[in-house]
Design a protein around this motif. Structure first.
Motif, PDB file in Angstrom:
ATOM      1  N   VAL A   1     -24.561  19.279 -37.129  1.00 22.73           N
ATOM      2  CA  VAL A   1     -25.629  18.404 -36.647  1.00 22.73           C
ATOM      3  C   VAL A   1     -26.785  19.228 -36.069  1.00 22.73           C
TER       4      VAL A   1
ATOM      5  N   TYR B   1     -25.736  10.650 -32.778  1.00 21.66           N
ATOM      6  CA  TYR B   1     -24.825  11.706 -33.204  1.00 21.66           C
ATOM      7  C   TYR B   1     -23.761  11.975 -32.141  1.00 21.66           C
TER       8      TYR B   1
ATOM      9  N   LEU C   1     -24.239  12.077 -44.528  1.00 20.22           N
ATOM     10  CA  LEU C   1     -25.230  11.868 -43.477  1.00 20.22           C
ATOM     11  C   LEU C   1     -26.657  11.950 -44.020  1.00 20.22           C
TER      12      LEU C   1
END
Length: 361
Positions: free
Chosen positions: A329, A271, A257
């Motif tokens: 994330v 996301y 990522l």
């Protein structure tokens, strides 16, 4: 005809060894190294689309396409038994310091290179853009029909039949949650907002579609697996493929990522869309379809125990990924993924009941 004999006959080499590597199979032959890719036979009708995308990418400086190897008959691919096969000549590959970051960077470059692709409206049959919810619902309806057929089946169930019944509640609910999650995450809005960052994706992106030779040149393969779709598809499919192979690993996912974001930063909303794709049990449903298409005598030969072990392992690994991805994330990119009430697979008594009824008749 076996695959080995088919390839040797059509390409004129002697196959010595075959090693699966993600999306491709590396073939060692008496004529050197080749990369073998496969696709459904119906993809052969995509030739005009493939040609137009290849021509578009030909004008890009950062990426190069591998050249297809032609068969003895001068064809760029061959079709046998509902399967398409196509080959590229192997290259001396560079040993990368961080292959996951480099893959993310190269994938982002590929997507950006396709962002100015013209004529995509001419190839709507090869587009999945904006259609994820409807496609997923269609697959889930088919899955329900398969379950209903098994419930009504007269006679003894195979071990695979019993496994599919046992798994139905969990897998179907997982798919339903994926659809609702996708829509609640603003999927339609993300489709529109990300069109400027890429128009072409892969059917199921994995290792092998992006290569780097010893000089560091970025090479792209697998064009018969191209579709028109947004970039989140490839990112989500790459994560799913890696989880299936090795389980969830924070460092690997973060590196991939990070590499992508360095070239083409993801929007915060993407996301969540990627998470929706991770939720959807696509591979499980594809395997169910493949099993249902088998003749009865072949179904009876399927080892349900081995399928159960493999698929249960994949589902368990994805459960772990679905718990850890939102945390990664949030910590790394400051994006909050909307939470879901997590599913745990309940013991489904339906398969046992149906099996008992069938065996007592």
């Amino acid at each position: 005809m076996e695959e080995k004999a088919l390839l040797e006959e059509e390409y004129g080499f002697s196959l010595q060894e075959a090693d699966a590597k993600g999306a491709s199979t590396v073939l060692k032959t008496d004529q050197g190294l080749f990369y073998l890719f496969t696709a459904p036979a119906g993809y052969k009708y995509k030739s005009k689309f493939i040609e137009k995308v290849r021509k578009h990418l030909g004008g890009q400086q950062d990426l190069s396409m591998l050249k297809l190897v032609k068969t003895r008959g001068g064809q760029g691919h061959l079709v046998y038994d509902d399967q398409m096969y196509y080959l590229y000549r192997g290259v001396r590959e560079k040993q990368l310091d961080d292959p996951f970051m480099t893959c993310g960077q190269t994938l982002a470059q590929f997507h950006l290179a396709t962002s100015t692709f013209k004529g995509d409206k001419l190839f709507l049959p090869y587009s999945s853009l904006g259609n994820w919810p409807s496609m997923w619902r269609r697959k889930l309806r088919h899955y329900t029909e398969c379950r209903d057929e098994l419930v009504e089946l007269e006679g003894e169930l195979t071990s695979m039949d019993e496994y599919l019944l046992t798994s139905f509640t969990y897998v179907h609910q997982l798919g339903e949650i994926a659809v609702h999650y996708l829509l609640a995450s603003g999927y339609d809005k993300v489709v529109k907002e990300t069109a400027a960052y890429g128009k072409v994706a892969y059917q199921n992106f994995d290792q092998g579609f992006m290569l780097w030779n010893e000089k560091g040149a970025r090479l792209v393969a697998g064009e018969w697996n191209w579709v028109l779709d947004m970039r989140a598809r490839d990112i989500g499919q790459w994560l799913k493929a890696e989880v299936k192979r090795d389980g969830w690993q924070d460092e690997k996912a973060a590196s991939f990522l990070d590499g992508y974001n360095r070239v083409s930063p993801l929007l915060p909303e993407e996301y969540a869309v990627i998470y929706g794709l991770m939720l959807y049990p696509g591979r499980f449903l594809r395997l169910v379809e493949s099993y249902q298409e088998l003749p009865l005598e072949e179904k009876e030969q399927v080892d349900g125990r081995l399928w159960r072990i493999q698929l249960d392992q994949e589902l368990a690994r994805m459960e772990e990924a679905l718990r850890r991805y939102p945390r990664l994330v949030a910590e790394r990119y400051g994006v909050s993924i909307p939470p879901i009430d997590w599913l745990w697979r309940p013991e489904d008594e339906e398969a046992k009941r149906v099996s008992d009824e069938a065996s007592s008749e």
